[in-house]
Design a protein around this motif. Structure first.
Motif, PDB file in Angstrom:
ATOM      1  N   MET A 150       0.841  -1.204   0.000  1.00  0.00           N
ATOM      2  CA  MET A 150       0.000   0.000   0.000  1.00  0.00           C
ATOM      3  C   MET A 150       0.870   1.247   0.000  1.00  0.00           C
ATOM      4  SD  MET A 150      -2.951  -1.094   2.763  1.00  0.00           S
ATOM      5  CE  MET A 150      -3.370   0.624   3.104  1.00  0.00           C
ATOM      6  N   PRO A 151       0.350   2.375  -0.511  1.00  0.00           N
ATOM      7  CA  PRO A 151       1.115   3.625  -0.433  1.00  0.00           C
ATOM      8  C   PRO A 151       1.459   3.931   1.022  1.00  0.00           C
ATOM      9  CG  PRO A 151      -0.770   3.883  -1.879  1.00  0.00           C
ATOM     10  CD  PRO A 151      -0.944   2.569  -1.201  1.00  0.00           C
ATOM     11  N   ASP A 152       2.569   4.595   1.242  1.00  0.00           N
ATOM     12  CA  ASP A 152       2.980   4.917   2.618  1.00  0.00           C
ATOM     13  C   ASP A 152       1.943   5.810   3.293  1.00  0.00           C
ATOM     14  OD1 ASP A 152       5.960   3.893   2.793  1.00  0.00           O
ATOM     15  OD2 ASP A 152       5.721   4.850   0.836  1.00  0.00           O
ATOM     16  N   VAL A 153       1.457   6.785   2.555  1.00  0.00           N
ATOM     17  CA  VAL A 153       0.395   7.676   3.030  1.00  0.00           C
ATOM     18  C   VAL A 153      -0.708   7.624   1.981  1.00  0.00           C
ATOM     19  CG1 VAL A 153      -0.201  10.023   3.759  1.00  0.00           C
ATOM     20  CG2 VAL A 153       2.115   9.142   4.145  1.00  0.00           C
ATOM     21  N   LEU A 154      -1.952   7.604   2.416  1.00  0.00           N
ATOM     22  CA  LEU A 154      -3.026   7.400   1.451  1.00  0.00           C
ATOM     23  C   LEU A 154      -4.332   8.019   1.923  1.00  0.00           C
ATOM     24  CD1 LEU A 154      -4.516   3.851   1.861  1.00  0.00           C
ATOM     25  CD2 LEU A 154      -2.645   4.642   3.311  1.00  0.00           C
ATOM     26  N   TRP A 155      -5.235   8.217   0.971  1.00  0.00           N
ATOM     27  CA  TRP A 155      -6.576   8.691   1.286  1.00  0.00           C
ATOM     28  C   TRP A 155      -7.447   7.521   1.718  1.00  0.00           C
ATOM     29  CZ3 TRP A 155      -8.375  12.495  -3.150  1.00  0.00           C
ATOM     30  CH2 TRP A 155      -7.623  13.680  -3.065  1.00  0.00           C
ATOM     31  N   MET A 156      -8.283   7.779   2.719  1.00  0.00           N
ATOM     32  CA  MET A 156      -9.269   6.807   3.183  1.00  0.00           C
ATOM     33  C   MET A 156     -10.640   7.472   3.172  1.00  0.00           C
ATOM     34  SD  MET A 156      -9.306   3.653   4.275  1.00  0.00           S
ATOM     35  CE  MET A 156      -8.157   2.672   3.314  1.00  0.00           C
ATOM     36  N   ASN A 157     -11.697   6.669   3.017  1.00  0.00           N
ATOM     37  CA  ASN A 157     -13.045   7.192   3.173  1.00  0.00           C
ATOM     38  C   ASN A 157     -13.794   6.369   4.221  1.00  0.00           C
ATOM     39  OD1 ASN A 157     -13.860   4.847   1.895  1.00  0.00           O
ATOM     40  ND2 ASN A 157     -14.782   5.844   0.150  1.00  0.00           N
ATOM     41  N   GLY A 158     -14.936   6.865   4.648  1.00  0.00           N
ATOM     42  CA  GLY A 158     -15.668   6.235   5.730  1.00  0.00           C
ATOM     43  C   GLY A 158     -16.101   4.815   5.460  1.00  0.00           C
ATOM     44  N   PRO A 159     -16.750   4.527   4.314  1.00  0.00           N
ATOM     45  CA  PRO A 159     -17.223   3.168   4.073  1.00  0.00           C
ATOM     46  C   PRO A 159     -16.126   2.114   4.060  1.00  0.00           C
ATOM     47  CG  PRO A 159     -18.355   4.703   2.631  1.00  0.00           C
ATOM     48  CD  PRO A 159     -17.264   5.481   3.315  1.00  0.00           C
ATOM     49  N   ASN A 160     -14.903   2.485   3.680  1.00  0.00           N
ATOM     50  CA  ASN A 160     -13.814   1.516   3.629  1.00  0.00           C
ATOM     51  C   ASN A 160     -12.948   1.486   4.886  1.00  0.00           C
ATOM     52  OD1 ASN A 160     -13.646   0.187   0.871  1.00  0.00           O
ATOM     53  ND2 ASN A 160     -13.872   2.329   0.306  1.00  0.00           N
ATOM     54  N   PHE A 161     -13.001   2.545   5.679  1.00  0.00           N
ATOM     55  CA  PHE A 161     -12.057   2.721   6.771  1.00  0.00           C
ATOM     56  C   PHE A 161     -11.995   1.543   7.746  1.00  0.00           C
ATOM     57  CE2 PHE A 161     -11.928   4.018  11.293  1.00  0.00           C
ATOM     58  CZ  PHE A 161     -10.547   4.106  11.410  1.00  0.00           C
ATOM     59  N   GLN A 162     -13.144   1.136   8.277  1.00  0.00           N
ATOM     60  CA  GLN A 162     -13.122   0.099   9.303  1.00  0.00           C
ATOM     61  C   GLN A 162     -12.575  -1.223   8.779  1.00  0.00           C
ATOM     62  OE1 GLN A 162     -16.491  -0.542  11.802  1.00  0.00           O
ATOM     63  NE2 GLN A 162     -16.884   1.631  12.133  1.00  0.00           N
ATOM     64  N   LEU A 163     -12.833  -1.512   7.524  1.00  0.00           N
ATOM     65  CA  LEU A 163     -12.323  -2.742   6.940  1.00  0.00           C
ATOM     66  C   LEU A 163     -10.800  -2.794   7.001  1.00  0.00           C
ATOM     67  CD1 LEU A 163     -13.072  -5.339   5.346  1.00  0.00           C
ATOM     68  CD2 LEU A 163     -12.787  -3.993   3.267  1.00  0.00           C
ATOM     69  N   TYR A 164     -10.171  -1.681   6.634  1.00  0.00           N
ATOM     70  CA  TYR A 164      -8.707  -1.642   6.627  1.00  0.00           C
ATOM     71  C   TYR A 164      -8.129  -1.503   8.033  1.00  0.00           C
ATOM     72  CZ  TYR A 164      -8.615  -1.584   1.559  1.00  0.00           C
ATOM     73  OH  TYR A 164      -8.748  -1.952   0.247  1.00  0.00           O
TER      74      TYR A 164
END
Length: 430
Positions: A95-109
């Motif tokens: 994965m990129p060292d720093v990356l964008w996250m959004n709410g629907p995917n956040f908890q999964l990761y």
């Protein structure tokens, strides 16, 4: 914003790819050299969208003024393929060292140990959660641990056409208006201007929970998912009340039917002067500002029911748990969370910066329309976007089931119960 929402099929695939991943070190921040120029590393920054290149390029250049020897490679991916790509990277530890996250995917990761906690940076005073709306801070916290720094956000309000209100002889909305007053205004305007094919209100209902029924459900005192993330709220009287608002508007011909909305999207209907109100998110502001009706547009807060509420969603910057350059990644994340970086992103991409006190560039997009309504909503009555560990497992049923309620094909309560049943089955498997 709407485009921030997850591509459901990608999220389902990601849940399978990430299953069984281990935990992540929750220790403190990495040690930084006394002289920033001594930090030498090469890191990647994962973002999406075709309109972010200029903003990210400038932010990296500004970061390099302090950290000249940290090379940041920006990976810009179209949104539709961002999550599929990230899923593959997550399963291979790239994965990129720093990356964008959004709410629907956040908890999964976060739940699968693919994001690094920012606890150390907060404890060291390098990142202050108080600089961001509390609802967004909550959105990017999992099991009591923060994993993301809010970057920008969107809330919901009602754009309206002052010219059409005047033509219909209907009073403009006030900050204290209610759902009943909103629906009556929509009906009255339609009655007066139907001969000109003008509707009282338009909005996106299919795949549009964030900017429509999530808000009316919250205003009715309900919720989409319980606070512990284990039970659906769709089968509650409050949720039925919130859904009924939209079914009643369509039944009264005050709002386009789902078929009419499919033929003419809500934004196009409003900007072409064929709807007096447009219930939507702040992400549409720039498009409305560039439309022929811009001079006639004003903004009203969402109407009150049992309470006032607006769903808030926004992006966050996060660090990969697999980064090999933690010190550089944390230095870059710290800069991204600064007011300077926030202003740059907002100015060059037109979003509402999540960092408090940096929203002037957004307010200038439609200076006469009182865009501060969006900011006030975030500060005073915002409700976090509803998510769980695998949001897509139940979110996919919304566009399948709810149209029957909005179209009148089935009673709203019946459809809401069916939605809750499917959602609860999915939640039991998380």
């Amino acid at each position: 914003m709407k485009k921030h929402l997850a591509v459901l099929s990608a999220l389902v695939a990601a849940s399978l790819a990430l299953a069984g991943c281990g935990g992540v070190d929750a220790g403190g921040a990495a040690e930084q050299p006394a002289n920033p120029a001594d930090l030498k590393a090469e890191i990647s920054y994962g973002v999406w969208g075709e309109n972010v290149a200029e903003a990210t390029k400038q932010v990296v250049a500004d970061f390099n003024k302090t950290y000249p020897n940290v090379k940041v490679n920006v990976q810009v991916t179209p949104y539709k393929s961002y999550w599929t790509k990230l899923q593959t990277q997550a399963s291979s530890g790239t994965m990129p060292d720093v990356l964008w996250m959004n709410g629907p995917n956040f908890q999964l990761y976060a739940a699968n140990g693919k994001l690094a906690p920012i606890t150390g940076l907060v404890d060291a005073g390098k990142i202050d959660p108080a600089n961001y709306p509390q609802a967004l801070d909550t959105l990017y916290t999992y099991d009591g641990v923060r994993y993301g720094v809010p970057k920008d956000y969107d809330t919901i309000a009602v754009f309206y056409n002052k010219k059409l209100f005047a033509e219909a002889g209907v009073s403009e909305p006030t900050p204290e208006w209610t759902v009943d007053q909103f629906t009556q205004a929509a009906k009255d305007i339609r009655a007066k201007l139907k001969s000109k094919d003008v509707f009282g209100v338009t909005a996106t209902l299919v795949d549009g929970g964030q900017q429509t029924y999530y808000d009316t459900i919250a205003a009715a005192g309900g919720h989409i998912i319980s606070p512990d993330g284990k039970k659906s709220g769709f089968d509650t009287p409050e949720a039925v009340r919130g859904l009924q608002v939209w079914a009643d508007l369509i039944a009264a011909d005050a709002m386009p039917s789902l078929e009419q909305d499919a033929d003419t999207p809500a934004l196009n209907r409003f900007t072409s002067g064929r709807a007096a109100m447009f219930w939507t998110g702040s992400w549409d502001t720039k498009l409305i500002a560039d439309s022929p009706i811009a001079a006639d547009v004003a903004v009203a807060p969402l109407p009150r029911d049992k309470r006032q509420a607006t769903i808030i969603h926004g992006l966050a910057n996060a660090i990969s748990a697999d980064t090999k350059n933690k010190a550089a990644a944390e230095a870059f994340l710290t800069y991204l969370s600064s007011s300077e970086a926030a202003v740059t992103f907002s100015k060059l991409s037109g979003v509402i910066s999540a960092h408090k006190g940096t929203q002037d560039s957004f307010l200038a997009v439609l200076p006469d329309a009182d865009l501060k309504v969006f900011l006030d909503g975030a500060e005073n009555y915002a409700v976090p976007y509803p998510v769980s560990k695998n949001s897509s497992a139940w979110g996919k049923f919304e566009p399948e089931l709810l149209p029957d309620a909005f179209s009148g094909a089935k009673p709203v309560a019946e459809v809401a119960k069916a939605m809750a049943d499917e959602m609860n089955k999915a939640l039991e498997k998380e």
